[in-house]
Design a protein around this motif. Sequence first.
Motif, PDB file in Angstrom:
ATOM      1  N   ALA A  56     -16.770   9.608  -3.825  1.00 29.34           N
ATOM      2  CA  ALA A  56     -16.773  10.864  -4.435  1.00 29.34           C
ATOM      3  C   ALA A  56     -16.050  11.310  -5.165  1.00 29.34           C
ATOM      4  O   ALA A  56     -16.063  12.431  -5.935  1.00 29.34           O
ATOM      5  N   ALA A  57     -15.216  10.693  -5.020  1.00 31.22           N
ATOM      6  CA  ALA A  57     -14.091  10.934  -6.174  1.00 31.22           C
ATOM      7  C   ALA A  57     -14.553   9.932  -8.321  1.00 31.22           C
ATOM      8  O   ALA A  57     -13.508  10.721  -8.752  1.00 31.22           O
ATOM      9  N   ILE A  58     -15.741   9.833  -7.976  1.00 30.83           N
ATOM     10  CA  ILE A  58     -15.871   9.440  -9.478  1.00 30.83           C
ATOM     11  C   ILE A  58     -16.882   9.944  -9.669  1.00 30.83           C
ATOM     12  O   ILE A  58     -17.434  10.861 -10.802  1.00 30.83           O
ATOM     13  N   MET A  59     -17.728  10.171  -8.265  1.00 27.73           N
ATOM     14  CA  MET A  59     -19.243  10.724  -8.949  1.00 27.73           C
ATOM     15  C   MET A  59     -18.937  12.116  -8.470  1.00 27.73           C
ATOM     16  O   MET A  59     -20.548  13.306  -9.116  1.00 27.73           O
TER      17      MET A  59
ATOM     18  N   GLY B  28     -14.970  19.310  -2.602  1.00 33.34           N
ATOM     19  CA  GLY B  28     -15.834  19.227  -3.359  1.00 33.34           C
ATOM     20  C   GLY B  28     -16.106  17.555  -2.808  1.00 33.34           C
ATOM     21  O   GLY B  28     -16.932  16.814  -3.008  1.00 33.34           O
ATOM     22  N   SER B  29     -15.239  17.666  -1.277  1.00 36.84           N
ATOM     23  CA  SER B  29     -15.652  15.911  -0.950  1.00 36.84           C
ATOM     24  C   SER B  29     -17.383  16.013   0.113  1.00 36.84           C
ATOM     25  O   SER B  29     -17.569  16.956  -0.326  1.00 36.84           O
ATOM     26  N   VAL B  30     -17.840  15.193  -0.236  1.00 33.93           N
ATOM     27  CA  VAL B  30     -19.070  15.294   0.401  1.00 33.93           C
ATOM     28  C   VAL B  30     -19.095  16.059   2.133  1.00 33.93           C
ATOM     29  O   VAL B  30     -20.934  16.787   2.227  1.00 33.93           O
ATOM     30  N   PRO B  31     -18.798  16.147   2.856  1.00 32.20           N
ATOM     31  CA  PRO B  31     -18.712  17.188   3.751  1.00 32.20           C
ATOM     32  C   PRO B  31     -18.348  17.672   3.732  1.00 32.20           C
ATOM     33  O   PRO B  31     -19.060  18.697   4.425  1.00 32.20           O
TER      34      PRO B  31
ATOM     35  N   LEU C 103     -17.743  16.796 -11.080  1.00 30.88           N
ATOM     36  CA  LEU C 103     -18.425  17.654 -11.183  1.00 30.88           C
ATOM     37  C   LEU C 103     -18.087  19.072 -10.827  1.00 30.88           C
ATOM     38  O   LEU C 103     -18.318  19.866 -12.081  1.00 30.88           O
ATOM     39  N   THR C 104     -17.373  19.315 -10.270  1.00 30.23           N
ATOM     40  CA  THR C 104     -16.387  21.153 -10.264  1.00 30.23           C
ATOM     41  C   THR C 104     -15.298  20.790 -10.340  1.00 30.23           C
ATOM     42  O   THR C 104     -15.061  22.473 -11.147  1.00 30.23           O
ATOM     43  N   ARG C 105     -14.669  20.213 -10.880  1.00 30.44           N
ATOM     44  CA  ARG C 105     -13.185  20.220 -11.113  1.00 30.44           C
ATOM     45  C   ARG C 105     -12.643  18.838 -12.436  1.00 30.44           C
ATOM     46  O   ARG C 105     -13.219  18.312 -12.659  1.00 30.44           O
TER      47      ARG C 105
ATOM     48  N   ILE D 222       0.973  -1.569  -0.333  1.00 31.02           N
ATOM     49  CA  ILE D 222      -0.209  -0.107   0.046  1.00 31.02           C
ATOM     50  C   ILE D 222       1.000   1.010  -0.128  1.00 31.02           C
ATOM     51  O   ILE D 222       1.838   1.638   1.147  1.00 31.02           O
ATOM     52  N   ALA D 223       0.914   2.362  -1.282  1.00 32.23           N
ATOM     53  CA  ALA D 223       1.400   3.723  -0.831  1.00 32.23           C
ATOM     54  C   ALA D 223       0.321   4.337  -0.536  1.00 32.23           C
ATOM     55  O   ALA D 223      -0.476   5.007  -2.008  1.00 32.23           O
ATOM     56  N   ASN D 224       0.596   5.969  -0.507  1.00 31.21           N
ATOM     57  CA  ASN D 224      -0.325   6.018   0.022  1.00 31.21           C
ATOM     58  C   ASN D 224       0.132   7.797  -1.073  1.00 31.21           C
ATOM     59  O   ASN D 224       1.191   8.090  -1.374  1.00 31.21           O
ATOM     60  N   LYS D 225      -0.787   8.225  -1.889  1.00 31.16           N
ATOM     61  CA  LYS D 225      -1.229   8.831  -3.154  1.00 31.16           C
ATOM     62  C   LYS D 225      -2.392   9.499  -3.093  1.00 31.16           C
ATOM     63  O   LYS D 225      -3.184   9.792  -3.584  1.00 31.16           O
ATOM     64  N   ASP D 226      -2.099  10.495  -1.828  1.00 33.90           N
ATOM     65  CA  ASP D 226      -3.521  11.741  -1.237  1.00 33.90           C
ATOM     66  C   ASP D 226      -3.104  12.911  -2.049  1.00 33.90           C
ATOM     67  O   ASP D 226      -2.357  13.142  -2.587  1.00 33.90           O
ATOM     68  N   GLY D 227      -4.481  13.622  -1.715  1.00 31.97           N
ATOM     69  CA  GLY D 227      -4.562  15.162  -2.681  1.00 31.97           C
ATOM     70  C   GLY D 227      -5.728  14.768  -3.360  1.00 31.97           C
ATOM     71  O   GLY D 227      -6.191  13.764  -4.078  1.00 31.97           O
ATOM     72  N   GLY D 228      -6.347  16.384  -3.641  1.00 26.92           N
ATOM     73  CA  GLY D 228      -7.212  16.323  -4.448  1.00 26.92           C
ATOM     74  C   GLY D 228      -8.718  15.935  -3.846  1.00 26.92           C
ATOM     75  O   GLY D 228      -9.443  15.434  -4.860  1.00 26.92           O
ATOM     76  N   THR D 229      -9.176  15.159  -3.058  1.00 25.33           N
ATOM     77  CA  THR D 229      -9.667  14.715  -2.549  1.00 25.33           C
ATOM     78  C   THR D 229      -9.939  14.002  -3.281  1.00 25.33           C
ATOM     79  O   THR D 229     -11.438  12.854  -3.750  1.00 25.33           O
ATOM     80  N   GLY D 230      -8.935  12.721  -3.497  1.00 21.42           N
ATOM     81  CA  GLY D 230      -9.283  11.034  -3.309  1.00 21.42           C
ATOM     82  C   GLY D 230      -8.742  10.996  -4.633  1.00 21.42           C
ATOM     83  O   GLY D 230      -8.866   9.616  -4.974  1.00 21.42           O
TER      84      GLY D 230
END
Length: 325
Positions: free
Chosen positions: A97-100, A162-165, A104-106, A66-74
């Motif tokens: 959310a990274a799919i749907m 852009g995340s649900v929260p 939508l906004t980016r 497992i490698a963390n490639k975080d950022g951009g809200t997933g």
Amino acid sequence: MKRKIMGTAWTALILAMVALYPAAAAEYPERNMNMYCCFAPGGTVDSGIRALCNGAEKVLGRNIVIANKDGGTGTVGLAALAGEKPDGYTLAATSSAAIMRVPLTRKMTYKPLASFTNIYAFAGAASGLLVRPDSPFKTFKDLLEYARKNPGKVTYSTLGAGSVPHILMQVIAMREKIDWVHVPYKGTSPAETAALGGHVDAVSAGDVNKALSGQMRALLMHTRERFDRLPDVPTTMELYQVFNDSLFAVYGPAGMDPAVVRKLEDAFAKAQEMDSWKPYVERFGVVSLKMRSAEYTKFLQERWDSEVELEKTLGLIKEPATQPR
């Protein structure tokens, strides 16, 4: 004659290649696999995929690195996955959310409904609005009243724009006609740390584990119904008729062999029956799911259309920034 011989040779080659696919799937995996976690260490997705892979490794007989490639809200890790070979040896875990939602906004470099094989959704979010135990805001009503009287003074962190929260906080602001300040981070864990450190007033978190452990206080749940472990906390559904339907899932590049997908589905389902899975569910309060590829793909396709309409109604978008296919 030569053309006929060449045609026959090409036909034989293609048939031979097709014949190899079942054998390749039967032997999969022949080596260790890589898994991109698209969020920061310590959060809901990261902890979940580590628990899931812990069990899946025992089933598959190979390590999952497992490698963390975080950022951009997933979305950063997901974009990296889109360019990988669809051989089942490079996968990614992120939120739906990274799919749907985020696309939508980016503008994304990938096509949300075309660039991936949607393999397995393993958990549903139980998120909420949290504050420090010593916060002057004892209830959600307290926070709203202060925000109304002090425009632009209340600050809150999230796991990313852009995340649900984040979207749910925007919905609340629009409905209540208040102005508060969003501070995005690269995951729930750093967003919670910011709130605990007093850098923001609250965190619209991707999970409620800090509330369940007593480290923070929940003012509002993002769930459809009242959360059985925090029954006195109101929900966004009962107050605003919206809720967090995000799912945490495993993806591969588009074009994966269906037989390989089935092997992964089975391995992840068996992993959820092992002792390493239950502590994750209890700690983060997530809903454990066993949503296989076909069902999850249908979920994403249906939610894309409904989310587009919702965000248009809320005035958040005119048209999706990224086309789905």
